[in-house]
Design an enzyme around this catalytic site. Structure first.
Site, mmCIF file in Angstrom:
data_model
loop_
_atom_site.group_PDB
_atom_site.id
_atom_site.type_symbol
_atom_site.label_atom_id
_atom_site.label_comp_id
_atom_site.label_asym_id
_atom_site.label_seq_id
_atom_site.Cartn_x
_atom_site.Cartn_y
_atom_site.Cartn_z
ATOM 1 N N THR A 1 24.919 7.237 51.814
ATOM 2 C CA THR A 1 24.647 6.279 52.867
ATOM 3 C C THR A 1 22.899 5.890 52.713
ATOM 4 O O THR A 1 22.144 6.729 52.547
ATOM 5 C CB THR A 1 25.065 6.565 54.489
ATOM 6 N N ASP A 2 22.568 4.618 53.585
ATOM 7 C CA ASP A 2 21.270 4.271 53.673
ATOM 8 C C ASP A 2 20.648 4.815 54.890
ATOM 9 O O ASP A 2 19.556 4.900 54.972
ATOM 10 C CB ASP A 2 21.176 2.679 53.836
ATOM 11 N N GLU A 3 21.609 5.916 55.590
ATOM 12 C CA GLU A 3 20.944 6.434 56.847
ATOM 13 C C GLU A 3 19.978 7.637 56.541
ATOM 14 O O GLU A 3 19.387 8.252 57.305
ATOM 15 C CB GLU A 3 22.021 6.713 57.767
ATOM 16 N N ARG B 1 21.696 -3.313 61.820
ATOM 17 C CA ARG B 1 22.265 -2.915 60.684
ATOM 18 C C ARG B 1 22.710 -3.698 59.918
ATOM 19 O O ARG B 1 22.786 -4.872 60.201
ATOM 20 C CB ARG B 1 23.796 -1.918 61.202
ATOM 21 N N SER C 1 23.059 15.873 56.677
ATOM 22 C CA SER C 1 23.994 16.722 55.764
ATOM 23 C C SER C 1 24.219 15.654 54.467
ATOM 24 O O SER C 1 24.463 16.261 53.484
ATOM 25 C CB SER C 1 25.171 16.824 56.579
ATOM 26 N N LYS C 2 24.097 14.348 54.708
ATOM 27 C CA LYS C 2 24.496 13.447 53.563
ATOM 28 C C LYS C 2 23.287 13.619 52.605
ATOM 29 O O LYS C 2 23.272 13.495 51.401
ATOM 30 C CB LYS C 2 24.684 12.114 53.996
ATOM 31 N N TYR D 1 24.359 14.151 60.966
ATOM 32 C CA TYR D 1 25.252 13.604 59.818
ATOM 33 C C TYR D 1 24.147 12.957 58.557
ATOM 34 O O TYR D 1 24.605 13.476 57.457
ATOM 35 C CB TYR D 1 25.837 12.210 60.467
ATOM 36 N N GLU E 1 32.462 14.158 56.382
ATOM 37 C CA GLU E 1 32.282 14.019 57.931
ATOM 38 C C GLU E 1 31.455 12.755 58.065
ATOM 39 O O GLU E 1 30.534 13.123 57.587
ATOM 40 C CB GLU E 1 31.932 15.190 58.625
ATOM 41 N N PRO F 1 31.044 -0.620 75.549
ATOM 42 C CA PRO F 1 29.873 -0.203 75.537
ATOM 43 C C PRO F 1 29.061 -0.348 74.450
ATOM 44 O O PRO F 1 29.491 -0.483 73.281
ATOM 45 C CB PRO F 1 30.141 1.388 75.816
HETATM 46 P P1 NAD Z 1 36.377 8.159 56.876
HETATM 47 O O1 NAD Z 1 35.579 9.172 58.079
HETATM 48 O O2 NAD Z 1 36.729 7.302 57.228
HETATM 49 O O3 NAD Z 1 37.340 9.076 55.649
HETATM 50 C C1 NAD Z 1 36.557 10.532 55.188
HETATM 51 C C2 NAD Z 1 37.845 10.921 54.447
HETATM 52 O O4 NAD Z 1 37.154 12.236 53.946
HETATM 53 C C3 NAD Z 1 38.822 11.258 55.427
HETATM 54 O O5 NAD Z 1 40.253 10.968 54.679
HETATM 55 C C4 NAD Z 1 39.042 12.840 55.523
HETATM 56 O O6 NAD Z 1 40.166 13.487 55.615
HETATM 57 C C5 NAD Z 1 38.221 13.141 54.337
HETATM 58 N N1 NAD Z 1 37.542 14.438 54.147
HETATM 59 C C6 NAD Z 1 36.874 14.874 55.269
HETATM 60 N N2 NAD Z 1 36.328 16.308 55.016
HETATM 61 C C7 NAD Z 1 37.083 16.631 53.814
HETATM 62 C C8 NAD Z 1 37.206 17.837 52.929
HETATM 63 N N3 NAD Z 1 36.335 19.071 53.251
HETATM 64 N N4 NAD Z 1 37.956 17.913 51.827
HETATM 65 C C9 NAD Z 1 38.351 16.906 51.486
HETATM 66 N N5 NAD Z 1 38.437 15.496 52.031
HETATM 67 C C10 NAD Z 1 37.891 15.315 53.256
HETATM 68 O O7 NAD Z 1 34.970 7.910 56.069
HETATM 69 P P2 NAD Z 1 34.329 6.663 55.245
HETATM 70 O O8 NAD Z 1 33.541 5.792 56.356
HETATM 71 O O9 NAD Z 1 35.323 6.036 54.456
HETATM 72 O O10 NAD Z 1 32.968 7.072 54.546
HETATM 73 C C11 NAD Z 1 33.434 7.645 53.111
HETATM 74 C C12 NAD Z 1 32.208 8.061 52.559
HETATM 75 O O11 NAD Z 1 31.243 6.991 52.353
HETATM 76 C C13 NAD Z 1 31.265 8.817 53.209
HETATM 77 O O12 NAD Z 1 30.701 9.862 52.142
HETATM 78 C C14 NAD Z 1 30.389 8.316 54.129
HETATM 79 O O13 NAD Z 1 29.217 9.132 54.241
HETATM 80 C C15 NAD Z 1 29.881 7.313 52.990
HETATM 81 N N6 NAD Z 1 29.351 6.062 53.493
HETATM 82 C C16 NAD Z 1 29.995 5.423 54.778
HETATM 83 C C17 NAD Z 1 29.695 4.315 55.428
HETATM 84 C C18 NAD Z 1 30.530 3.526 56.447
HETATM 85 O O14 NAD Z 1 29.765 2.633 56.908
HETATM 86 N N7 NAD Z 1 31.487 4.078 56.890
HETATM 87 C C19 NAD Z 1 28.479 3.595 54.528
HETATM 88 C C20 NAD Z 1 27.940 4.204 53.633
HETATM 89 C C21 NAD Z 1 28.412 5.342 52.923
#
Ligand code: NAD
Length: 350
Positions: free
Chosen positions: A132-134, A221, A160-161, A157, A82, A212
């Site tokens: 994430t860097d967060e 960022r 949890s990460k 969020y 999530e 917004p």
């Molecule tokens: P996203 O929200 O676009 O996609 C998440 C995917 O995970 C979805 O396809 C969802 O169906 C799946 N998912 C969620 N819960 C699940 C579960 N219980 N079992 C199986 N699949 C599940 O996310 P994103 O932006 O692509 O991020 C992907 C990863 O990268 C995450 O771990 C996020 O923390 C990390 N991340 C994201 C960013 C960013 O800027 N988007 C930056 C750094 C790290």
């Protein structure tokens, strides 16, 4: 390489699947298909012999064990999560279930798989935990995060990460699981669900709706084009050092206001309309609770040790992204039924 990708129907996961399949890897994508997933993002690999899909929750131990058994992976890239901070403020439970329990379940399944995998697979195996860097919390005006930065998560969020990162490292230390943690800065690019800043702004600008901006738009960022992140994760899965942490960033710090203004100007240029400038749609709204002032990443380690570097400047990447959303209405239009652009994350304010 046979790779088990989790969350491959999401924004970054789909870029990872497309990248791995294009370079000849065999991918099993395990995804629960939450509101954030979109199988349309995988259309170009869906029928490729190197790609398979299994709908499952990463917190479902039996389903995850079966996925390992079926695919016999040489690497895991764990992206399922999530991911939307605002949603975590309104309801944190799914974040704990997936980002903590789901990560735990996957680590256990990987450990069991390594216990019975043939020696050549076990020797080269890597579990790439995508974070994430967060997790490091807010920076002041100076300095950047690096691999030694302390954990200070601010939102449900990022907490949890952070919990998932700690579990992953503990499984490396305690059980010798070859875990690598990758903490990346903000991603942007095609196929991002329109609840996030850049696609939300593009679609609002296109439709002439108010845009917004939290606070005064001064939060900073560090932006990375999603395909550069996918390349970094593939490089880590292939050659990263087990036990290591890699920070990944685009060396592209921008204030939120600068990002939103740049999007408005690109939409004006690429989808001109006679009326006023899209910048006039920008309005400041109350800040998000616990909103970190600034994130910035020192990606020196991955640059030096794996030879990775971002290939795309922020200006080029943003132009490509805006052009992509303008050309791909059939991808984003159906998502309005799941999210229509309303403000989320106000539970802490109420
Ligand atoms: P996203 O929200 O676009 O996609 C998440 C995917 O995970 C979805 O396809 C969802 O169906 C799946 N998912 C969620 N819960 C699940 C579960 N219980 N079992 C199986 N699949 C599940 O996310 P994103 O932006 O692509 O991020 C992907 C990863 O990268 C995450 O771990 C996020 O923390 C990390 N991340 C994201 C960013 C960013 O800027 N988007 C930056 C750094 C790290």
């Amino acid at each position: 390489m046979r790779v088990l990708v989790t969350g491959g129907a999401g924004f970054i996961g789909s870029a990872v699947c497309r990248h791995l399949v294009a370079r000849g890897d065999e991918v099993l994508n395990v995804d629960k298909l939450t509101y954030a997933a979109n199988l349309a993002s995988l259309a170009e690999v869906a029928d490729h012999p190197g790609y398979r899909f299994r709908r499952a929750d990463v917190a479902d131990a039996a389903a995850v064990a079966e996925a390992f058994e079926r695919h016999r992976p040489e690497a895991v890239i764990h992206l399922a999560a999530e991911t939307h901070v605002d949603r975590s403020i309104d309801a944190a439970r799914p974040f704990i279930d997936t980002n903590v329990i789901g990560t735990f379940t996957l680590l256990e399944a990987a450990r069991a798989w390594l216990g019975r995998a043939p020696a050549p697979i076990a020797r080269g195996f890597r579990f790439v935990h995508v974070s994430t860097d967060e997790v490091f919390g807010a920076l002041g005006p100076d300095g950047r995060f690096d691999e030694t930065s302390p954990y200070r998560p601010s939102s449900p969020y990022s907490a949890s990460k952070a919990a998932g990162d700690h579990l992953a490292r503990a499984w490396a230390t305690t059980y010798d699981l070859p875990v690598i943690v990758a903490n990346c800065s903000n991603n942007y690019g095609p196929y991002q669900f329109p609840e996030k800043l850049i696609p939300l702004t593009i679609l609002k600008a296109l439709e002439g709706r108010p845009i917004p901006v939290y606070g005064r738009g001064e939060n900073v960022r560090d932006w990375l084009y999603v395909e550069d992140h996918a390349r970094a994760l593939a490089a880590i899965a292939e050659a990263g050092r087990p036990g290591e942490t890699y920070l990944i960033g685009g060396d592209a710090e921008r204030t939120n206001l600068a990002v939103v203004e740049a999007v408005c100007d690109l939409v004006d240029e690429l989808a001109p309309r006679a009326a006023a400038r899209r910048r006039d749609l920008i309005g400041f709204v109350a800040d998000r609770a616990g909103y970190d002032l600034r994130y910035a990443v020192d990606a020196g380690r991955i640059r030096a040790s794996l030879g990775w570097a971002p290939s795309c400047s922020f200006e080029d990447g943003l132009r490509r992204t805006v052009a992509w959303y303008l050309a791909r209405e059939e991808w984003w239009r159906p998502l309005a039924g799941r999210y229509a652009g309303e403000r989320l994350g106000q539970a802490a304010v109420a």
